[in-house]
Design an enzyme around this catalytic site. Structure first.
Site, short mmCIF file in Angstrom:
data_model
loop_
_atom_site.label_atom_id
_atom_site.label_comp_id
_atom_site.label_asym_id
_atom_site.label_seq_id
_atom_site.Cartn_x
_atom_site.Cartn_y
_atom_site.Cartn_z
CG ASP A 135 -1.88 1.21 1.18
OD1 ASP A 135 -2.38 1.53 0.08
OD2 ASP A 135 -2.10 1.85 2.22
CB SER A 136 0.27 4.73 -0.99
OG SER A 136 -1.02 4.81 -0.42
CB CYS A 156 -2.54 1.21 -2.92
SG CYS A 156 -2.70 2.90 -3.46
CD GLU A 195 -2.17 8.59 6.46
OE1 GLU A 195 -1.14 8.87 7.08
OE2 GLU A 195 -2.39 7.48 5.96
CB CYS A 207 -9.94 5.27 -0.89
SG CYS A 207 -8.52 5.98 -0.07
CG HIS A 210 -6.70 6.18 4.24
ND1 HIS A 210 -5.91 5.49 3.34
CD2 HIS A 210 -5.85 6.77 5.12
CE1 HIS A 210 -4.63 5.69 3.66
NE2 HIS A 210 -4.57 6.46 4.72
#
Ligand code: DGL
Length: 261
Positions: free
Chosen positions: A10-11, A73, A152, A184, A186
């Site tokens: 993942d990023s 991701c 985040e 996504c 997140h």
């Protein structure tokens, strides 16, 4: 049987929701996770940059002698999955197809919303996949770029977050969708806030369906690991302490060791 680990890319930290699901569905498997935290976010980056980064990061995972990779991701999956498959000798599993398949299983009126980063939405990858699987589907896509920095920052149950969620999603309510793909890594952490705005809409988090697909592939290719105590290793390209701190939210448990490479 094959005891080599599964690679998860993942990023950043968001792909840990996929790790959580691997631990649930495939508890005997070793996992090597790489989060490209030095280059997060991928969402607003160009296709060329994302491709270069993903290629480098898969090479890192291959050196760990993995037997398969999940591109957790969504932005990376949307832009690079086909090329990474052509270039690499092991199974590479993306999150777009499993998420689209799950959405089509769940929808009753075939009206589906997709939210994701700028990159994922610009690629049109979800819409293409949904239309390929169900030509009659109505698909509406919308980027929600502020969701990643909010998560985040750990701003999950904040008034400001609720306002931003409302601002992005209110227009989608007019489209009469009954299913919304959280496209996504997140966004599943904002499920509660998203439900508050969208009401009776089914939210699709592709982690479960993606790991289901991984499991089928490992079974078919006879690559499942033997029973034993699994090892989970975590690598990042920057700021391991921050990864460990945030990772607890995504994984739902403490991460003991994170190495920077
Ligand atoms: N992992 C990215 C995705 O799922 C979100 C974070 C980023 O933009 O790098 O699209």
């Amino acid at each position: 049987m094959d005891d080599r680990p599964i690679g998860v890319f993942d990023s950043g930290v968001g792909g840990l929701t996929v790790v959580k699901e691997i631990i649930r569905q495939l508890p005997q498997e070793d996992i090597v996770y790489f989060g490209d935290t030095a280059h997060l976010p991928y969402g607003p980056k160009s296709f060329q940059t994302i491709k270069r980064l993903v290629r480098d990061n898969i090479h890192f995972l291959l050196k760990k002698k993995i037997k398969a990779v999940i591109l957790a991701c969504h932005t990376a999956s949307a832009f690079t999955l086909e090329e990474m498959r052509e270039e690499n000798p092991i199974p590479i599993i993306g999150v777009i197809r499993p998420g689209a398949g799950e959405a089509l299983r769940v929808t009753k009126n075939k009206r589906i919303g997709v939210i994701g980063t700028y990159g994922t939405i610009k690629s049109g990858a979800y819409a293409k996949e949904l239309k390929r699987l169900e030509p009659e589907a109505f698909v509406i896509e919308k980027p929600c770029p502020l969701f990643v920095p909010l998560v985040e920052e750990g701003w999950i149950e904040k008034e400001a977050t609720r306002l931003i969620v409302r601002e992005y999603l209110e227009p989608l309510k007019e489209e009469e969708i009954d299913t919304l793909i959280l496209g996504c890594t997140h966004y599943p952490l904002l499920k509660k806030e998203i439900t508050q705005v969208m009401g009776e809409v089914s939210l699709i988090d592709s982690a479960r369906a993606t790991v289901g697909r991984l499991k089928r592939i490992l079974e078919e290719k006879n690559l499942l690991a033997r029973e034993g105590v699994p090892r989970h290793s975590f690598f990042v390209s920057d700021a391991p302490e921050r990864f460990a701190r945030l990772g607890k939210i995504f994984l739902g448990k403490e991460i003991e060791k994170v190495e920077r490479v």
